[in-house]
Design a protein around this motif. Structure first.
Motif, PDB file in Angstrom:
ATOM      1  N   GLN A 523      -3.393   8.475  -4.950  1.00  0.00           N
ATOM      2  CA  GLN A 523      -4.469   7.936  -5.786  1.00  0.00           C
ATOM      3  C   GLN A 523      -4.545   6.414  -5.659  1.00  0.00           C
ATOM      4  OE1 GLN A 523      -3.816   9.489  -9.729  1.00  0.00           O
ATOM      5  NE2 GLN A 523      -4.468  11.552  -9.176  1.00  0.00           N
ATOM      6  N   LEU A 524      -4.569   5.942  -4.418  1.00  0.00           N
ATOM      7  CA  LEU A 524      -4.656   4.515  -4.125  1.00  0.00           C
ATOM      8  C   LEU A 524      -5.990   4.226  -3.431  1.00  0.00           C
ATOM      9  CD1 LEU A 524      -1.077   3.915  -2.646  1.00  0.00           C
ATOM     10  CD2 LEU A 524      -1.887   3.132  -4.870  1.00  0.00           C
ATOM     11  N   TYR A 559       3.823   3.712  -3.651  1.00  0.00           N
ATOM     12  CA  TYR A 559       3.579   4.768  -4.635  1.00  0.00           C
ATOM     13  C   TYR A 559       4.732   4.876  -5.637  1.00  0.00           C
ATOM     14  CZ  TYR A 559       3.372   9.520  -6.491  1.00  0.00           C
ATOM     15  OH  TYR A 559       3.370  10.625  -7.319  1.00  0.00           O
ATOM     16  N   LYS A 560       5.978   4.790  -5.152  1.00  0.00           N
ATOM     17  CA  LYS A 560       7.140   4.993  -6.017  1.00  0.00           C
ATOM     18  C   LYS A 560       7.429   3.782  -6.909  1.00  0.00           C
ATOM     19  CE  LYS A 560       9.614   8.160  -2.915  1.00  0.00           C
ATOM     20  NZ  LYS A 560      10.790   8.309  -2.045  1.00  0.00           N
ATOM     21  N   LEU A 566      -4.485  -0.924  -5.199  1.00  0.00           N
ATOM     22  CA  LEU A 566      -5.177  -1.247  -3.948  1.00  0.00           C
ATOM     23  C   LEU A 566      -4.157  -1.585  -2.861  1.00  0.00           C
ATOM     24  CD1 LEU A 566      -7.766  -1.912  -2.335  1.00  0.00           C
ATOM     25  CD2 LEU A 566      -7.597  -4.249  -3.237  1.00  0.00           C
ATOM     26  N   VAL A 567      -4.375  -1.027  -1.663  1.00  0.00           N
ATOM     27  CA  VAL A 567      -3.520  -1.310  -0.505  1.00  0.00           C
ATOM     28  C   VAL A 567      -4.425  -1.777   0.637  1.00  0.00           C
ATOM     29  CG1 VAL A 567      -1.903  -0.389   1.157  1.00  0.00           C
ATOM     30  CG2 VAL A 567      -1.865   0.454  -1.180  1.00  0.00           C
ATOM     31  N   SER A 568      -4.016  -2.849   1.303  1.00  0.00           N
ATOM     32  CA  SER A 568      -4.760  -3.350   2.469  1.00  0.00           C
ATOM     33  C   SER A 568      -3.838  -3.314   3.687  1.00  0.00           C
ATOM     34  CB  SER A 568      -5.249  -4.778   2.221  1.00  0.00           C
ATOM     35  OG  SER A 568      -6.149  -4.804   1.122  1.00  0.00           O
ATOM     36  N   ILE A 569      -4.321  -2.677   4.753  1.00  0.00           N
ATOM     37  CA  ILE A 569      -3.519  -2.532   5.970  1.00  0.00           C
ATOM     38  C   ILE A 569      -4.356  -3.008   7.147  1.00  0.00           C
ATOM     39  CG2 ILE A 569      -2.306  -0.923   7.480  1.00  0.00           C
ATOM     40  CD1 ILE A 569      -1.972   0.910   5.055  1.00  0.00           C
ATOM     41  N   SER A 570      -3.742  -3.863   7.983  1.00  0.00           N
ATOM     42  CA  SER A 570      -4.457  -4.313   9.184  1.00  0.00           C
ATOM     43  C   SER A 570      -3.510  -4.327  10.371  1.00  0.00           C
ATOM     44  CB  SER A 570      -5.043  -5.713   8.961  1.00  0.00           C
ATOM     45  OG  SER A 570      -4.030  -6.693   8.960  1.00  0.00           O
ATOM     46  N   LYS A 622       2.723 -10.239  -8.698  1.00  0.00           N
ATOM     47  CA  LYS A 622       1.795 -10.809  -7.725  1.00  0.00           C
ATOM     48  C   LYS A 622       1.716  -9.977  -6.452  1.00  0.00           C
ATOM     49  CE  LYS A 622       1.959 -15.618  -9.309  1.00  0.00           C
ATOM     50  NZ  LYS A 622       2.148 -17.031  -8.914  1.00  0.00           N
ATOM     51  N   GLY A 623       2.185  -8.763  -6.520  1.00  0.00           N
ATOM     52  CA  GLY A 623       2.077  -7.881  -5.368  1.00  0.00           C
ATOM     53  C   GLY A 623       3.107  -8.181  -4.281  1.00  0.00           C
ATOM     54  N   THR A 624       2.980  -7.474  -3.167  1.00  0.00           N
ATOM     55  CA  THR A 624       3.932  -7.592  -2.063  1.00  0.00           C
ATOM     56  C   THR A 624       3.169  -7.652  -0.743  1.00  0.00           C
ATOM     57  OG1 THR A 624       5.580  -6.335  -3.277  1.00  0.00           O
ATOM     58  CG2 THR A 624       5.908  -6.523  -0.909  1.00  0.00           C
TER      59      THR A 624
END
Length: 632
Positions: A523-524, A559-560, A566-570, A622-624
């Motif tokens: 659910q991302l 997820y864990k 929100l996930v951003s992948i490039s 602040k996220g990773t």
């Protein structure tokens, strides 16, 4: 004499022995202290004193003392619940005993190894070691009582292995063979009782209920069983009641009364295995009687106790039972836990099997390396002597003869190098063949084993659609559809295990499918940016596999732990580098305080294997950001 008194005397003996500066005397004193620790079962102390004994026995080149010390070290690891280390040292001890032709010691060690493998679900390896022990036992010239006791132990273990892989007829054959060694006057009476109980349980699993009931009722003819061995009595009466229930006996009150009697005795004896098992039986009977509150109570009790003792099969049974009793989200949750645990057990079984196999392989590699060093030293000595002879006769040997000898030596060296290279190629071929066979075996196990069980579960749930209410039909149809999806996922895994999924698919589409599937499951929301100009064919399969697994591991960690939305992948190409960036808007963590978890360690290890650079930037709330640069 108390433990403390014996300990003081042993320590004093060691102190006096060290004053003599004689290794044999010190070793003898150490072994007395080791024996005291063994009697008391002090795992850490057993390890420390026998590590010293192993060092001294190697120094003295005393193979028998090396065997004793190695065996004791293995036992210390077994006491402290470190099965892989215990297995490694038992393996070493077995080699020493084999050299010394001490067959009874070999049997003891092989049995210990097989028992560890059975507990850790390496059933094939366990069976191999148990059968090897029986081969040695058949040639053993020992007292009949000793031989019979070991015959019972090993055949009983083989029966347990067969029952664990659901070969019930084979298991019954082994139990009957074990039973045949309990008929002399010196035999342990509990061995016979144990074999008969297990045969009756196996007959129940085979659905031969009449035969099972006959055996259990014959055991109850012993009027002393309840007072002499209350736990065996619990096993007999609880299983007898359960078999009658399975056979279709609808006198639920009488069955429940008998099971509650068994449960009370198990609680009085504080036997958690029986408490968990009998509670599961009660839950099934109450469910059949449609008394769902009681059914749920006892399934929860079974699950709770099973988790305390790590009884995985009972945990699985209790979770499946709860999913049938509960409704809605709770039922889904229990079913999800069941599937998750079942999958993790399969992975653990595969991992431990590989671990034991590596112990065999690595030990043989070390042995070959030592032999290679010995050969090198021998050739070095021969070469040195040859050079000295050459110096002595250099003035009397003609120049041409010297050149011929040098050419001959070079040819011999080239031939030797070619032989070594061919041996290396042959070894690599064997390893590749073994890997392919193992891969195919695992694929077949997943396809034939787990799929079969899931298909059976789907059929069982389908039969519940007999209830005609709209809610019931809708719920059960959703369960059936969910199991169908699981079947498709497992078929996909099975297919991938039988093929090289990177070599036979578009890597870009594999990454896209992975991210879409994982983010949907977790659910991302995601952004995926792939460099379409990047030529994936120039990358080695090893690099692509590691990049795929790193993305998979990152999504699981997010997820864990990250609580992200929100996930951003490039993935982009920058000159001679492939740059992978993964960002999330989660809670982050403090790198300075938090130790690296298994997930980050795995990713870092994969990056190192493909000569890449791994960078993590994160702060609390602040996220990773994870960045990986890999050379093309």
């Amino acid at each position: 004499m108390t433990f403390n008194k014996r300990f003081e005397y042993a320590k004093k003996a060691i102190s006096l022995s060290k004053q003599t500066k004689q290794d044999t005397t010190v070793l003898a004193s150490n072994r007395i202290l080791s024996y005291i620790y063994l009697l008391e079962g002090v795992g850490d102390s057993i390890y420390k004193i026998n590590k010293e004994n192993l060092r001294l026995s190697k120094k003295l080149d005393d193979t028998l003392k090396m065997a004793f010390a190695t065996n004791n070290i293995a036992y210390s690891f077994e006491l402290t619940n470190k099965p892989d280390s215990a297995y490694y040292y038992y393996y070493q001890a077995e080699k020493y005993y084999s050299q010394l032709n001490r067959k009874l010691n070999q049997i003891e060690v092989l049995y210990a190894m097989a028992s560890i493998q059975e507990t850790e679900r390496d059933f094939i390896g366990s069976e191999i070691n148990a059968i090897e022990a029986i081969k040695i036992l058949n040639d053993l010239e020992e007292d009949e009582a000793v031989v019979n006791e070991w015959q019972w132990n090993i055949n009983n273990l083989l029966a347990i292995i067969s029952s664990r892989i659901e070969l019930y007829d084979e298991a019954i054959t082994y139990h009957n063979k074990a039973l045949s060694y309990t008929r002399n006057k010196d035999a342990n009476p509990y061995n016979a009782l144990f074999s008969k109980i297990n045969i009756a349980i196996l007959q129940r699993r085979k659905k031969d209920f009449d035969k099972s009931i006959e055996i259990f009722e014959s055991l109850l003819e012993d009027q002393k069983l309840k007072s002499v061995d209350p736990l065996s009595y619990v096993t007999v009466i609880s299983n007898l009641a359960y078999v009658k229930f399975l056979k279709g006996d609808k006198n639920y009150n009488q069955i429940i009364e008998r099971l509650k009697e068994a449960l009370k005795i198990a609680n009085d004896e504080d036997d958690e295995i029986e408490i968990s098992g009998v509670s599961k039986f009660l839950s099934e009977v109450y469910l059949k009687a449609n008394i769902k509150d009681s059914a749920l109570y006892y399934s929860n009790q079974s699950l709770k106790v099973a988790k305390q003792i790590n009884a995985n099969q009972t945990i699985l049974d209790a979770l499946l039972l709860k999913s049938k009793i509960e409704t809605g989200k709770k039922s889904n949750s229990s079913l999800f836990q069941y599937i998750k645990l079942s999958d993790s057990l399969v992975l653990a079984e595969r991992s431990i099997s590989n671990k034991f196999a590596r112990i065999y392989h690595e030990t043989d590699v070390i042995k070959r390396e030592k032999e290679a060093v010995s050969r090198q030293n021998m050739w070095l000595l021969i070469t040195t002597i040859g050079l000295l002879i050459l110096v002595l006769f250099i003035y009397i040997i003609k120049t041409q003869r010297e050149k011929n000898k040098e050419l001959q030596l070079a040819r011999q060296q080239q031939q030797a190098n070619e032989e070594i290279y061919n041996l290396m190629l042959l070894q690599q071929d064997k390893m590749d063949e073994a890997r392919a066979l193992e891969k195919k075996r695992i694929s077949q196990e997943i396809h034939d084993g787990i799929l079969g069980r899931l298909f059976g579960a789907r059929l069982s749930l389908d039969s519940l659609n007999m209830l005609k209410t709209d809610d019931a039909i809708q719920n059960r149809e959703s369960y059936i559809n969910e199991l169908k999806d699981i079947e498709q996922d497992i078929r996909k895994v099975s297919h991938e295990l039988n093929t090289d999924f990177i070599a036979n698919a578009s890597f870009e589409s594999l990454i896209t499918t992975l991210v879409e599937t994982q983010c949907l499951a977790y659910q991302l929301t995601y952004n995926l940016a792939l460099d379409h100009k990047l030529n994936w064919d120039i990358l080695p399969n090893k690099t692509k596999i590691h990049l795929y697994r790193i993305i998979q591991e990152s999504l699981q960690n997010i997820y864990k732990h990250a609580n992200a939305s929100l996930v951003s992948i490039s993935i982009k190409q920058k000159k001679n580098l492939i740059s992978l960036t993964i960002n999330d808007d989660g809670v982050g963590f403090d790198l300075a305080r938090n130790k690296e978890g298994i997930g980050l360690k795995n990713m870092k290890s994969r990056v190192q294997q493909i000569n890449g650079v791994f960078t993590v930037n994160t702060e609390k709330n602040k996220g990773t950001n994870i960045k990986i640069d890999v050379p093309i």
